[in-house]
Motif scaffolding. Structure first.
Motif, PDB file in Angstrom:
ATOM      1  N   VAL A 162       0.846  -1.200   0.000  1.00  0.00           N
ATOM      2  CA  VAL A 162       0.000   0.000   0.000  1.00  0.00           C
ATOM      3  C   VAL A 162       0.879   1.247   0.000  1.00  0.00           C
ATOM      4  O   VAL A 162       0.625   2.216  -0.737  1.00  0.00           O
ATOM      5  CB  VAL A 162      -0.941   0.004   1.227  1.00  0.00           C
ATOM      6  N   ARG A 163       1.927   1.231   0.805  1.00  0.00           N
ATOM      7  CA  ARG A 163       2.840   2.381   0.866  1.00  0.00           C
ATOM      8  C   ARG A 163       3.470   2.652  -0.488  1.00  0.00           C
ATOM      9  O   ARG A 163       3.466   3.791  -0.984  1.00  0.00           O
ATOM     10  CB  ARG A 163       3.950   2.130   1.888  1.00  0.00           C
ATOM     11  N   MET A 164       4.027   1.625  -1.121  1.00  0.00           N
ATOM     12  CA  MET A 164       4.726   1.816  -2.386  1.00  0.00           C
ATOM     13  C   MET A 164       3.784   2.258  -3.497  1.00  0.00           C
ATOM     14  O   MET A 164       4.168   3.039  -4.374  1.00  0.00           O
ATOM     15  CB  MET A 164       5.470   0.541  -2.761  1.00  0.00           C
ATOM     16  N   ALA A 165       2.541   1.784  -3.459  1.00  0.00           N
ATOM     17  CA  ALA A 165       1.568   2.182  -4.485  1.00  0.00           C
ATOM     18  C   ALA A 165       1.081   3.610  -4.279  1.00  0.00           C
ATOM     19  O   ALA A 165       0.651   4.270  -5.230  1.00  0.00           O
ATOM     20  CB  ALA A 165       0.376   1.229  -4.470  1.00  0.00           C
ATOM     21  N   SER A 166       1.176   4.106  -3.041  1.00  0.00           N
ATOM     22  CA  SER A 166       0.547   5.387  -2.701  1.00  0.00           C
ATOM     23  C   SER A 166       1.511   6.547  -2.531  1.00  0.00           C
ATOM     24  O   SER A 166       1.080   7.708  -2.571  1.00  0.00           O
ATOM     25  CB  SER A 166      -0.244   5.229  -1.387  1.00  0.00           C
ATOM     26  N   THR A 167       2.789   6.280  -2.323  1.00  0.00           N
ATOM     27  CA  THR A 167       3.739   7.330  -1.940  1.00  0.00           C
ATOM     28  C   THR A 167       3.720   8.534  -2.876  1.00  0.00           C
ATOM     29  O   THR A 167       3.722   9.690  -2.425  1.00  0.00           O
ATOM     30  CB  THR A 167       5.166   6.756  -1.866  1.00  0.00           C
ATOM     31  N   ASN A 168       3.721   8.290  -4.175  1.00  0.00           N
ATOM     32  CA  ASN A 168       3.763   9.399  -5.135  1.00  0.00           C
ATOM     33  C   ASN A 168       2.381   9.847  -5.591  1.00  0.00           C
ATOM     34  O   ASN A 168       2.267  10.674  -6.505  1.00  0.00           O
ATOM     35  CB  ASN A 168       4.597   8.992  -6.357  1.00  0.00           C
ATOM     36  N   ARG A 169       1.352   9.307  -4.951  1.00  0.00           N
ATOM     37  CA  ARG A 169      -0.012   9.630  -5.380  1.00  0.00           C
ATOM     38  C   ARG A 169      -0.861  10.238  -4.259  1.00  0.00           C
ATOM     39  O   ARG A 169      -1.999  10.604  -4.485  1.00  0.00           O
ATOM     40  CB  ARG A 169      -0.689   8.361  -5.909  1.00  0.00           C
ATOM     41  N   SER A 170      -0.321  10.265  -3.064  1.00  0.00           N
ATOM     42  CA  SER A 170      -1.035  10.881  -1.942  1.00  0.00           C
ATOM     43  C   SER A 170      -0.018  11.521  -1.012  1.00  0.00           C
ATOM     44  O   SER A 170       1.191  11.307  -1.162  1.00  0.00           O
ATOM     45  CB  SER A 170      -1.872   9.834  -1.188  1.00  0.00           C
ATOM     46  N   ASN A 171      -0.490  12.288  -0.058  1.00  0.00           N
ATOM     47  CA  ASN A 171       0.407  13.031   0.826  1.00  0.00           C
ATOM     48  C   ASN A 171       0.900  12.223   2.014  1.00  0.00           C
ATOM     49  O   ASN A 171       1.995  12.448   2.527  1.00  0.00           O
ATOM     50  CB  ASN A 171      -0.296  14.288   1.352  1.00  0.00           C
ATOM     51  N   GLY A 172       0.072  11.299   2.487  1.00  0.00           N
ATOM     52  CA  GLY A 172       0.434  10.542   3.678  1.00  0.00           C
ATOM     53  C   GLY A 172      -0.559   9.426   3.927  1.00  0.00           C
ATOM     54  O   GLY A 172      -1.288   9.011   3.021  1.00  0.00           O
ATOM     55  N   TYR A 173      -0.629   8.993   5.152  1.00  0.00           N
ATOM     56  CA  TYR A 173      -1.451   7.824   5.470  1.00  0.00           C
ATOM     57  C   TYR A 173      -1.993   7.912   6.892  1.00  0.00           C
ATOM     58  O   TYR A 173      -1.438   8.596   7.767  1.00  0.00           O
ATOM     59  CB  TYR A 173      -0.632   6.538   5.325  1.00  0.00           C
ATOM     60  N   PHE A 174      -3.094   7.191   7.103  1.00  0.00           N
ATOM     61  CA  PHE A 174      -3.703   7.054   8.421  1.00  0.00           C
ATOM     62  C   PHE A 174      -3.450   5.633   8.927  1.00  0.00           C
ATOM     63  O   PHE A 174      -3.394   4.681   8.146  1.00  0.00           O
ATOM     64  CB  PHE A 174      -5.205   7.308   8.350  1.00  0.00           C
ATOM     65  N   ILE A 175      -3.312   5.498  10.222  1.00  0.00           N
ATOM     66  CA  ILE A 175      -3.179   4.186  10.850  1.00  0.00           C
ATOM     67  C   ILE A 175      -4.559   3.736  11.319  1.00  0.00           C
ATOM     68  O   ILE A 175      -5.304   4.518  11.927  1.00  0.00           O
ATOM     69  CB  ILE A 175      -2.209   4.231  12.040  1.00  0.00           C
ATOM     70  N   ASN A 176      -4.886   2.497  11.009  1.00  0.00           N
ATOM     71  CA  ASN A 176      -6.177   1.950  11.412  1.00  0.00           C
ATOM     72  C   ASN A 176      -5.938   0.673  12.213  1.00  0.00           C
ATOM     73  O   ASN A 176      -5.269  -0.250  11.752  1.00  0.00           O
ATOM     74  CB  ASN A 176      -7.037   1.647  10.190  1.00  0.00           C
ATOM     75  N   GLU A 177      -6.457   0.634  13.419  1.00  0.00           N
ATOM     76  CA  GLU A 177      -6.314  -0.522  14.300  1.00  0.00           C
ATOM     77  C   GLU A 177      -7.683  -1.116  14.617  1.00  0.00           C
ATOM     78  O   GLU A 177      -8.714  -0.453  14.434  1.00  0.00           O
ATOM     79  CB  GLU A 177      -5.632  -0.113  15.618  1.00  0.00           C
ATOM     80  N   ILE A 178      -7.687  -2.349  15.094  1.00  0.00           N
ATOM     81  CA  ILE A 178      -8.922  -2.990  15.539  1.00  0.00           C
ATOM     82  C   ILE A 178      -9.058  -2.733  17.038  1.00  0.00           C
ATOM     83  O   ILE A 178      -8.272  -3.240  17.837  1.00  0.00           O
ATOM     84  CB  ILE A 178      -8.910  -4.496  15.250  1.00  0.00           C
ATOM     85  N   LEU A 179     -10.048  -1.942  17.400  1.00  0.00           N
ATOM     86  CA  LEU A 179     -10.195  -1.513  18.795  1.00  0.00           C
ATOM     87  C   LEU A 179     -11.054  -2.505  19.584  1.00  0.00           C
ATOM     88  O   LEU A 179     -12.201  -2.233  19.937  1.00  0.00           O
ATOM     89  CB  LEU A 179     -10.804  -0.108  18.842  1.00  0.00           C
ATOM     90  N   ASP A 180     -10.484  -3.670  19.857  1.00  0.00           N
ATOM     91  CA  ASP A 180     -11.179  -4.666  20.671  1.00  0.00           C
ATOM     92  C   ASP A 180     -10.361  -4.949  21.926  1.00  0.00           C
ATOM     93  O   ASP A 180      -9.375  -4.260  22.206  1.00  0.00           O
ATOM     94  CB  ASP A 180     -11.443  -5.939  19.856  1.00  0.00           C
ATOM     95  N   ASN A 181     -10.720  -5.975  22.662  1.00  0.00           N
ATOM     96  CA  ASN A 181     -10.030  -6.250  23.924  1.00  0.00           C
ATOM     97  C   ASN A 181      -8.665  -6.906  23.739  1.00  0.00           C
ATOM     98  O   ASN A 181      -7.964  -7.162  24.714  1.00  0.00           O
ATOM     99  CB  ASN A 181     -10.914  -7.113  24.847  1.00  0.00           C
ATOM    100  N   ARG A 182      -8.289  -7.172  22.496  1.00  0.00           N
ATOM    101  CA  ARG A 182      -6.959  -7.743  22.239  1.00  0.00           C
ATOM    102  C   ARG A 182      -5.919  -6.665  21.952  1.00  0.00           C
ATOM    103  O   ARG A 182      -4.730  -6.962  21.920  1.00  0.00           O
ATOM    104  CB  ARG A 182      -7.028  -8.702  21.042  1.00  0.00           C
ATOM    105  N   ILE A 183      -6.339  -5.453  21.722  1.00  0.00           N
ATOM    106  CA  ILE A 183      -5.407  -4.411  21.301  1.00  0.00           C
ATOM    107  C   ILE A 183      -4.524  -3.975  22.469  1.00  0.00           C
ATOM    108  O   ILE A 183      -4.975  -3.888  23.617  1.00  0.00           O
ATOM    109  CB  ILE A 183      -6.161  -3.204  20.713  1.00  0.00           C
TER     110      ILE A 183
END
Length: 259
Positions: free
Chosen positions: A199-220
């Motif tokens: 995802v990073r390599m496909a997006s680096t020259n096509r977008s400004n940055g990225y968001f982090i997405n985590e699974i917010l459950d009791n395992r995090i």
């Protein structure tokens, strides 16, 4: 612009689909591992019989004979597993890269072609995570060394208390099965790591940055919980520090922003 719930869900589903593919592809490797365990069992029984291993003194004296055959079997399995994993992971890497382009409606160009070469992929696969400073192959080798150390301890302990050959093997079997479990976990971790890299390599020259997405459950864990939703420029991307994987079994993913 922060990703919508639909975008987060779509990227998350991509990673889940990748994980399913890895689990399915891992099946034949497990079958081969079972055959290897049967060979090690015969090696153990032969070693105990030929050298008359009945006490810790003789076990220590002739340990190197058993260890060399055990190491040979495990080393061969590790090499085969790594080769199998390369094929599985490369396919996932290219699929994720192209999926990202298609999902974001980005046209493929000559740079994409070079990014998708096996040579680039192997560089990524051979790069250590910042989380533990080990490459995928080094983790596999580390599993083997831990197993050999534990098998030696088991043999000395069981012989010391007068256990039968079958009891010694059952204890060794349980320990060696941990390699199979760790291997399954590690290839899943590596698949998610390489999916994020795609995802990073496909997006680096096509977008400004990225968001982090985590699974917010009791395992995090607390760290990943705090990282959820954070935004970084691509220049600040550093896997294990500002981007997942932050640790083994990390489920975090990255989502490119929209210009």
């Amino acid at each position: 612009m922060a990703p919508t719930e639909t975008v987060r869900s779509d990227f998350r589903q991509l990673i889940l689909d990748n994980e399913d593919q890895v689990v399915k592809a891992y099946g034949p490797m497990k079958s081969r591992y079972t055959r290897m365990l049967n060979r090690i069992k015969q090696i153990l029984y032969t070693w105990l019989t030929e050298y008359g291993i009945t006490d810790m003194v003789t076990a220590q004296m002739y340990w190197d004979r058993f260890e060399s055959e055990l190491r040979s079997e495990l080393s061969t399995e590790i090499e085969l597993r790594f080769e199998d994993a390369k094929d599985i992971l490369y396919k996932l890497f290219t699929t994720t890269y192209l999926w990202t382009l298609d999902y974001e409606d980005w046209e493929q160009d000559s740079e994409d072609e070079s990014n998708l070469t096996p040579a680039i992929f192997l560089v990524l696969l051979g790069t250590a995570w910042s989380a533990d400073e080990l490459t995928y192959q080094e983790r596999l080798n580390s599993n083997m060394e831990k197993a050999i150390t534990q098998v030696r301890r088991i043999i000395m302990r069981e012989i010391g208390i007068g256990s039968s050959s079958n009891k010694i093997w059952q204890s060794i079997y349980q320990e060696l099965n941990k390699i199979k479990y760790r291997g399954s976990t590690q290839i899943t971790d590596e698949a998610q790591h390489l999916s994020n890299e795609a995802v990073r390599m496909a997006s680096t020259n096509r977008s400004n940055g990225y968001f982090i997405n985590e699974i917010l459950d009791n395992r995090i864990c607390e760290f990943c919980k705090a990282m959820d939703g954070k935004y970084f420029k691509w220049d600040d991307y550093y896997a294990g520090i500002t981007a997942p994987q932050f640790h083994p079994r990390c489920r975090g993913i990255i989502i490119p922003d929209s210009r």
